[in-house]
Write a protein that holds these residues in place. Structure first.
Motif, mmCIF file in Angstrom:
data_model
loop_
_atom_site.group_PDB
_atom_site.id
_atom_site.type_symbol
_atom_site.label_atom_id
_atom_site.label_comp_id
_atom_site.label_asym_id
_atom_site.label_seq_id
_atom_site.Cartn_x
_atom_site.Cartn_y
_atom_site.Cartn_z
ATOM 1 N N GLY A 69 39.378 45.073 39.542
ATOM 2 C CA GLY A 69 38.960 44.287 40.698
ATOM 3 C C GLY A 69 40.122 43.726 41.495
ATOM 4 O O GLY A 69 39.972 43.401 42.672
ATOM 5 N N VAL A 70 41.289 43.636 40.849
ATOM 6 C CA VAL A 70 42.440 43.027 41.554
ATOM 7 C C VAL A 70 42.873 43.900 42.730
ATOM 8 O O VAL A 70 42.885 43.459 43.887
ATOM 9 N N ALA A 72 41.273 46.405 43.834
ATOM 10 C CA ALA A 72 40.093 46.685 44.658
ATOM 11 C C ALA A 72 39.977 45.620 45.747
ATOM 12 O O ALA A 72 39.711 45.930 46.920
ATOM 13 N N LEU A 73 40.212 44.383 45.345
ATOM 14 C CA LEU A 73 40.103 43.277 46.296
ATOM 15 C C LEU A 73 41.246 43.289 47.313
ATOM 16 O O LEU A 73 41.014 43.220 48.530
#
Lengths: 162, 278
Positions: A69-70, A72-73
């Motif tokens: 998610g890192v 991705a964000l």
């Protein structure tokens, strides 16, 4: 269009997993998915940039075994931002391409660093900036400019032959 | 900036944060597993494709390297052959010069070394041009020798060069005698490029193939005892006028590169300074 998008993002991931180690200079490897996301966002706008950034970042998170998610964000935000500002940039100019990608890479690196800090990332800021973010940003800048140049050359060749 | 885009961004950020939150609360494996269910097979395929592609690429690179290396080695061999030839040439030249220097050192008369710079090899004239001329105080009819024996005589002196008439020239004549029998005669060149020993006394001459013919020193032009050649055949036509011996010249005129011009007293016997037995 969606297939093309998926292929591009996926292709960026593959290239990152396969070619990036070969393109390493010292310990610095380029962030090819980021370059792909930026180029897609410049051409297709903020929504595409955002989605492409998210997908590419997610793939990288999974592939690298880090916190999912890192990237991705951060890449989604970068893709969105570039897509939103893209119309005001003359990306055919190398004077824009190199520093532009450099700034974006630094921004993405900073975002990633602060996000990771929330999850007790141990490395000090100065070291991460000096040895990871800045060298990679410079590399991204030049590689991205070369990629844009190759793309424009191919397009002009195609236009001439058609 | 449109609302749809912002909404998309918000959604994406929310999903990412949700994933991160799940992981921070110890559910990282579940979140990762959920995504991995989809991605692992893809990664597997990609890895195989990647491995296959890189295998092919590595094979191609190996093949290309082998070709390049092959070409490089061929070039290197070619270069080494040329170098080898140059070295051989230098060795040969060195050997020739050493022999010439040795001869010059042991001769009891003045000599001047010269280098052959041109050859005239037509049937009418057979001559060499050497790089010594008027400036070197060379006189016409100076005898010219090589370590193996007599080459000829200077017939023309020019500034910086001299023309040497070799023994095989049809107009060349040299007083000579056979070492073994002391039979006198005249060595002449013939139009076919050979050398003949003529006008020898027929009775009791006793010359046989293998006999060495040297300069007689008569006439004072050439010092006595310089090898001219070796008898290879006797042509006996009955009359002394046409009775002659065919000689193989001691010097290979077509290959001689360096010579000595005899500038000193030519009334000396040089027989002891040349090999006449082999």
């Amino acid at each position: 269009m969606r297939t093309f998008l998926a292929l591009t993002v996926f292709g960026g991931g593959i290239v990152q997993a396969t070619l990036a180690p070969a393109l390493r200079i010292g310990d610095v490897a380029p962030d090819i998915p980021l370059i792909v996301v930026v180029l897609l966002a410049l051409r297709r706008g903020s929504e595409t940039g955002c989605l492409a950034g998210f997908a590419a970042g997610l793939l990288q998170d999974i592939a690298t075994g880090g916190l999912i998610g890192v990237q991705a964000l951060t890449k989604a935000v970068v893709g969105f931002g570039v897509g939103a500002l893209g119309g005001r940039l003359r990306v055919t100019q190398p004077l824009v391409q190199v520093p532009g990608l450099l700034v974006l890479s630094v921004a993405e690196g900073l975002g990633r660093f602060f996000l990771l800090k929330l999850f007790r990332f141990p490395a000090p800021f100065t070291e991460v900036m000096t040895y990871v973010v800045l060298p990679q940003a410079v590399y991204n800048g030049f590689l991205g400019a070369a990629f844009v140049f190759a793309l424009l050359t191919a397009e002009s060749f195609r236009d001439r032959s058609s | 900036m449109n609302r749809r885009g912002l909404a998309l961004l918000g959604a994406v950020v929310l999903v990412a944060l949700l994933l991160l939150t799940l992981q921070s609360r110890g559910r990282s494996s579940q979140a990762a597993d959920a995504v991995a269910v989809v991605t692992t097979p893809v990664q597997l395929v990609l890895s195989r494709v990647h491995r296959g592609a890189f295998g092919l690429w590595a094979t191609y690179l190996d093949w290309k390297n082998v070709r390049a290396e092959n070409q490089r080695l061929r070039d290197e061999i070619r270069g080494l052959r040329v170098d080898g030839l140059a070295v051989q040439e230098t060795v040969d030249e060195n050997r020739r010069l050493r022999r010439l220097l040795d001869l010059r050192a042991r001769l009891p008369l003045g000599t001047l070394p010269a280098e052959v710079i041109a050859r005239e090899w037509g049937g009418w004239v057979r001559s060499l041009t050497v790089n010594r001329g008027r400036g070197d105080k060379i006189a016409r009819l100076t005898a010219v020798i090589a370590p193996e024996g007599l080459v000829g005589r200077v017939v023309e002196v020019r500034p910086g060069a001299a023309i040497v008439q070799v023994l095989t020239d049809p107009t060349s004549t040299v007083g000579a005698h056979a070492v073994r029998t002391r039979t006198s005669g005249i060595v002449e060149g013939d139009p076919r490029g050979g050398v003949r020993f003529k006008y020898m006394a027929r009775d009791g001459s006793g010359i046989t193939p293998g006999d060495v013919i040297v300069t007689s020193g008569l006439g004072g032009l050439f010092p006595r005892g310089i090898p001219i050649g070796r008898v290879t055949a006797i042509d006996d036509r009955g009359s002394a006028l046409f009775h002659y011996a065919v000689l193989a010249p001691a010097v290979e005129f077509a290959r001689v590169e360096e010579v000595l011009l005899l500038t000193g007293d030519t009334a000396r016997d040089l027989a002891a300074h040349f090999p006449t037995d082999g």
